[in-house]
Scaffold this motif. Structure first.
Motif, PDB file in Angstrom:
ATOM      1  N   SER A 171       0.850  -1.184   0.000  1.00 51.55           N
ATOM      2  CA  SER A 171       0.000   0.000   0.000  1.00 51.55           C
ATOM      3  C   SER A 171       0.884   1.231   0.000  1.00 51.55           C
ATOM      4  O   SER A 171       2.097   1.149   0.242  1.00 51.55           O
ATOM      5  CB  SER A 171      -0.929   0.002   1.220  1.00 51.55           C
ATOM      6  OG  SER A 171      -0.161   0.080   2.425  1.00 51.55           O
ATOM      7  N   SER A 172       0.287   2.374  -0.267  1.00 51.11           N
ATOM      8  CA  SER A 172       1.037   3.624  -0.294  1.00 51.11           C
ATOM      9  C   SER A 172       0.087   4.774   0.015  1.00 51.11           C
ATOM     10  O   SER A 172      -1.133   4.637  -0.074  1.00 51.11           O
ATOM     11  CB  SER A 172       1.701   3.827  -1.656  1.00 51.11           C
ATOM     12  OG  SER A 172       0.760   3.681  -2.705  1.00 51.11           O
ATOM     13  N   VAL A 173       0.675   5.894   0.393  1.00 45.41           N
ATOM     14  CA  VAL A 173      -0.095   7.091   0.710  1.00 45.41           C
ATOM     15  C   VAL A 173       0.194   8.141  -0.352  1.00 45.41           C
ATOM     16  O   VAL A 173       1.353   8.467  -0.616  1.00 45.41           O
ATOM     17  CB  VAL A 173       0.254   7.634   2.109  1.00 45.41           C
ATOM     18  CG1 VAL A 173      -0.472   8.951   2.377  1.00 45.41           C
ATOM     19  CG2 VAL A 173      -0.102   6.613   3.179  1.00 45.41           C
ATOM     20  N   SER A 174      -0.864   8.675  -0.953  1.00 46.07           N
ATOM     21  CA  SER A 174      -0.761   9.789  -1.889  1.00 46.07           C
ATOM     22  C   SER A 174      -1.469  10.984  -1.277  1.00 46.07           C
ATOM     23  O   SER A 174      -2.703  11.013  -1.189  1.00 46.07           O
ATOM     24  CB  SER A 174      -1.402   9.416  -3.230  1.00 46.07           C
ATOM     25  OG  SER A 174      -1.325  10.485  -4.141  1.00 46.07           O
ATOM     26  N   THR A 175      -0.701  11.921  -0.796  1.00 46.89           N
ATOM     27  CA  THR A 175      -1.170  13.137  -0.118  1.00 46.89           C
ATOM     28  C   THR A 175      -2.026  12.799   1.101  1.00 46.89           C
ATOM     29  O   THR A 175      -1.534  12.806   2.217  1.00 46.89           O
ATOM     30  CB  THR A 175      -1.923  14.065  -1.088  1.00 46.89           C
ATOM     31  OG1 THR A 175      -1.079  14.347  -2.205  1.00 46.89           O
ATOM     32  CG2 THR A 175      -2.300  15.379  -0.422  1.00 46.89           C
ATOM     33  N   ASP A 176      -3.308  12.500   0.902  1.00 42.64           N
ATOM     34  CA  ASP A 176      -4.215  12.276   2.023  1.00 42.64           C
ATOM     35  C   ASP A 176      -4.921  10.931   1.964  1.00 42.64           C
ATOM     36  O   ASP A 176      -5.796  10.659   2.780  1.00 42.64           O
ATOM     37  CB  ASP A 176      -5.269  13.394   2.070  1.00 42.64           C
ATOM     38  CG  ASP A 176      -5.901  13.653   0.709  1.00 42.64           C
ATOM     39  OD1 ASP A 176      -5.930  12.727  -0.129  1.00 42.64           O
ATOM     40  OD2 ASP A 176      -6.367  14.784   0.471  1.00 42.64           O
ATOM     41  N   THR A 177      -4.560  10.083   0.993  1.00 46.88           N
ATOM     42  CA  THR A 177      -5.281   8.833   0.779  1.00 46.88           C
ATOM     43  C   THR A 177      -4.343   7.637   0.854  1.00 46.88           C
ATOM     44  O   THR A 177      -3.350   7.565   0.114  1.00 46.88           O
ATOM     45  CB  THR A 177      -5.983   8.841  -0.592  1.00 46.88           C
ATOM     46  OG1 THR A 177      -6.861   9.951  -0.662  1.00 46.88           O
ATOM     47  CG2 THR A 177      -6.782   7.558  -0.802  1.00 46.88           C
ATOM     48  N   LEU A 178      -4.642   6.708   1.747  1.00 50.57           N
ATOM     49  CA  LEU A 178      -3.955   5.425   1.823  1.00 50.57           C
ATOM     50  C   LEU A 178      -4.668   4.455   0.895  1.00 50.57           C
ATOM     51  O   LEU A 178      -5.892   4.280   0.996  1.00 50.57           O
ATOM     52  CB  LEU A 178      -3.976   4.904   3.259  1.00 50.57           C
ATOM     53  CG  LEU A 178      -3.650   3.423   3.491  1.00 50.57           C
ATOM     54  CD1 LEU A 178      -2.252   3.082   3.011  1.00 50.57           C
ATOM     55  CD2 LEU A 178      -3.814   3.062   4.963  1.00 50.57           C
ATOM     56  N   ALA A 179      -3.933   3.812  -0.025  1.00 50.62           N
ATOM     57  CA  ALA A 179      -4.548   2.915  -0.990  1.00 50.62           C
ATOM     58  C   ALA A 179      -3.765   1.626  -1.106  1.00 50.62           C
ATOM     59  O   ALA A 179      -2.523   1.624  -1.084  1.00 50.62           O
ATOM     60  CB  ALA A 179      -4.633   3.583  -2.365  1.00 50.62           C
ATOM     61  N   VAL A 180      -4.497   0.516  -1.213  1.00 48.32           N
ATOM     62  CA  VAL A 180      -3.883  -0.769  -1.541  1.00 48.32           C
ATOM     63  C   VAL A 180      -3.356  -0.673  -2.967  1.00 48.32           C
ATOM     64  O   VAL A 180      -4.058  -0.215  -3.875  1.00 48.32           O
ATOM     65  CB  VAL A 180      -4.913  -1.910  -1.402  1.00 48.32           C
ATOM     66  CG1 VAL A 180      -4.349  -3.220  -1.926  1.00 48.32           C
ATOM     67  CG2 VAL A 180      -5.350  -2.046   0.056  1.00 48.32           C
ATOM     68  N   ASP A 181      -2.121  -1.086  -3.185  1.00 44.12           N
ATOM     69  CA  ASP A 181      -1.496  -0.895  -4.487  1.00 44.12           C
ATOM     70  C   ASP A 181      -2.108  -1.758  -5.582  1.00 44.12           C
ATOM     71  O   ASP A 181      -2.189  -1.328  -6.735  1.00 44.12           O
ATOM     72  CB  ASP A 181       0.004  -1.198  -4.394  1.00 44.12           C
ATOM     73  CG  ASP A 181       0.751  -0.187  -3.534  1.00 44.12           C
ATOM     74  OD1 ASP A 181       0.290   0.972  -3.440  1.00 44.12           O
ATOM     75  OD2 ASP A 181       1.785  -0.556  -2.953  1.00 44.12           O
ATOM     76  N   ALA A 182      -2.507  -2.978  -5.251  1.00 44.15           N
ATOM     77  CA  ALA A 182      -3.027  -3.905  -6.266  1.00 44.15           C
ATOM     78  C   ALA A 182      -4.356  -4.482  -5.785  1.00 44.15           C
ATOM     79  O   ALA A 182      -4.430  -5.647  -5.369  1.00 44.15           O
ATOM     80  CB  ALA A 182      -2.025  -5.020  -6.546  1.00 44.15           C
ATOM     81  N   PRO A 183      -5.433  -3.709  -5.830  1.00 45.13           N
ATOM     82  CA  PRO A 183      -6.718  -4.206  -5.325  1.00 45.13           C
ATOM     83  C   PRO A 183      -7.232  -5.427  -6.078  1.00 45.13           C
ATOM     84  O   PRO A 183      -7.973  -6.226  -5.528  1.00 45.13           O
ATOM     85  CB  PRO A 183      -7.655  -3.004  -5.486  1.00 45.13           C
ATOM     86  CG  PRO A 183      -6.980  -2.083  -6.431  1.00 45.13           C
ATOM     87  CD  PRO A 183      -5.518  -2.301  -6.271  1.00 45.13           C
ATOM     88  N   ALA A 184      -6.817  -5.588  -7.360  1.00 41.20           N
ATOM     89  CA  ALA A 184      -7.255  -6.755  -8.124  1.00 41.20           C
ATOM     90  C   ALA A 184      -6.726  -8.057  -7.534  1.00 41.20           C
ATOM     91  O   ALA A 184      -7.270  -9.140  -7.794  1.00 41.20           O
ATOM     92  CB  ALA A 184      -6.813  -6.620  -9.574  1.00 41.20           C
ATOM     93  N   SER A 185      -5.681  -7.963  -6.701  1.00 39.02           N
ATOM     94  CA  SER A 185      -5.137  -9.158  -6.048  1.00 39.02           C
ATOM     95  C   SER A 185      -6.052  -9.696  -4.962  1.00 39.02           C
ATOM     96  O   SER A 185      -5.869 -10.820  -4.488  1.00 39.02           O
ATOM     97  CB  SER A 185      -3.776  -8.833  -5.427  1.00 39.02           C
ATOM     98  OG  SER A 185      -3.937  -7.956  -4.300  1.00 39.02           O
TER      99      SER A 185
END
Length: 456
Positions: free
Chosen positions: A175-189
């Motif tokens: 996962s990674s943080v872009s400014t204000d949003t934490l996101a799973v890098d590969a949600p299709a996984s």
């Protein structure tokens, strides 16, 4: 008008640099027991917003130098500092020593295993104080994220203050943080965040009695499917329009380059200021004394200055806008997602405007006259046939801010997560992100609708 600049920064730092950037300023113990799922949440919702706001909520957390304040607006503040830490401000270049105290939330199990999470907070930070908000997620494979910094924030920007900032380069390979949003890098996984805890660190100048006070701390987790089109909703209520002030961002073009130069870069603070004033709050004359007296609508300049993220180098940080709104007396603010324009209609019906985030080509929103890779505007009402009445700050002057947009077009550009740009390349959409600003003591009808939409 030209399209707005993207509001997300690109994550390009190496993992080693990310680890350094994300390291917490102060150590805290592991999160405590799991929070029960909130009662009454809609079972089909793809969004789980949860917050700590009451004295009972704050008492469930782990305190290290903090205490719970009770009364009409409960919160946490510094009691006895847990220690001191040196912080080198990357934007001012100053290094200062700060006393700190920590509050760590219980682990909140998400009703919706999430691909993204956005934290938001409401706080009072007198000069010489600030807060850091961190989030640690639990993965569906049993692992954990690092303690990601979701914001280092203070309301002010005086000599005694840090420069409010997001933190770039935070990632762990999953996962990674872009400014204000934490996101799973590969949600299709299939990997998801199944739970999270929040860590709140409160800082002050050593030897003083000043302290930040945090009244609301929460996060929105969501699992919005990738989609270029969203299901159409049908109008659900009789048309209504709220009396929201109208401000143009475009009349500020070229103003205050240090706060991203006005114009198209100021859609978020301009939208925020419109809603703050709808609720009867506004900056004082003393607050606005710094603004060039030749500039119209100086309160918009003020909002841009006090939402500016020195790392992002712009005013579009979602939780920073919410935190700014909540600095006004008895206002609270959250960042969340809604599922349809029907949800927005319900809020309008009880008197709560909705600030929305969307991206679109000029051909996708009839009557806008522009395209954008990221823009904030405000839903202030609906016509009798269900079309959207929006205060769109991307207008040449204040009287031109009111627009009526076709329901189907507006709903799709706001709720989708994927879109094509003018070159035919696939880009992202906001997936229904919105800011909700409302009183600390909402009416029973407002409280009911907010709760039904997951906001308590």
């Amino acid at each position: 008008m030209t399209s707005s600049a993207p509001r997300r920064t690109v994550l390009a730092a190496a993992l080693a640099a990310a680890a350094g950037a994300a390291a917490p300023l102060a150590h805290a113990a592991a999160p405590t027991a799991t929070t029960p799922r909130a009662a009454g949440r809609r079972s089909k919702s793809l969004v789980d917003y949860h917050a700590w706001t009451t004295a009972a909520d704050w008492s469930t957390g782990r305190a290290d130098g903090t205490r719970v304040t009770r009364g009409p607006r409960p919160g946490v503040r510094i009691a006895t500092p847990a220690g001191t830490v040196d912080y080198q401000d990357p934007h001012s270049g100053k290094t200062a020593t700060w006393e700190y105290a920590i509050w760590t939330s219980p682990v909140h199990t998400l009703a919706v295993p999430a691909t993204e999470a956005v934290a938001s907070w409401n706080a009072h930070t007198p000069p010489g104080t600030w807060i850091a908000v961190e989030l640690r997620g639990t993965y569906s494979d049993g692992g954990h994220t690092p303690w990601y910094v979701m914001g280092r924030w203070t309301a002010g920007d005086g000599d005694a203050d840090i420069r409010r900032t997001s933190v770039d380069g935070q990632q762990d390979g999953k996962s990674s943080v872009s400014t204000d949003t934490l996101a799973v890098d590969a949600p299709a996984s299939g990997l998801r965040l199944t739970a999270y805890a929040l860590r709140l660190t409160l800082f002050r100048t050593p030897g003083t009695t000043r302290t930040p006070t945090v009244w609301r701390l929460g996060a929105m987790g969501s699992d919005i499917p990738d989609r270029f089109e969203v299901p159409a909703s049908r109008p659900g209520t009789v048309g209504r329009e709220l009396a929201v002030p109208r401000y143009s961002q475009e009349i500020h073009k070229g103003q205050y380059p240090e706060y991203d130069n006005g114009g198209e870069a100021w859609c978020s603070p301009t939208s925020s200021q419109m809603i703050i004033e709808y609720w009867g709050r506004r900056p004082t004359a003393a607050d606005l004394a710094w603004v060039n007296p030749d500039y119209a609508d100086p309160q918009v300049c003020h909002a841009a200055r006090h939402t500016f993220d020195h790392q992002y180098k712009g005013c579009g940080n979602w939780p920073f806008n919410a935190a700014y709104a909540a600095t006004y007396q008895d206002l609270q603010a959250v960042v969340t997602r809604l599922g349809s324009l029907t949800d927005a209609e319900r809020l309008i019906h009880v008197g709560i405007p909705v600030i929305t985030s969307q991206s679109f080509l000029a051909t996708e929103l009839d009557g806008a006259g522009y395209g954008t890779s990221g823009h904030l505007m405000t839903i202030v009402g609906f016509t009798e046939n269900g079309d959207v009445i929006a205060n769109d700050p991307a207008s040449p002057d204040d009287p031109a801010v009111r627009h009526v947009y076709r329901r189907r077009e507006f709903e799709n550009i706001w709720l989708r997560t994927k879109r094509y740009d003018a070159k035919g390349q696939v880009k992202s959409g906001s997936g229904g992100v919105c800011y909700l600003y409302f009183p600390v003591r909402p009416t029973p009808g407002q409280q009911r609708v907010l709760a039904e939409l997951g906001v308590r």
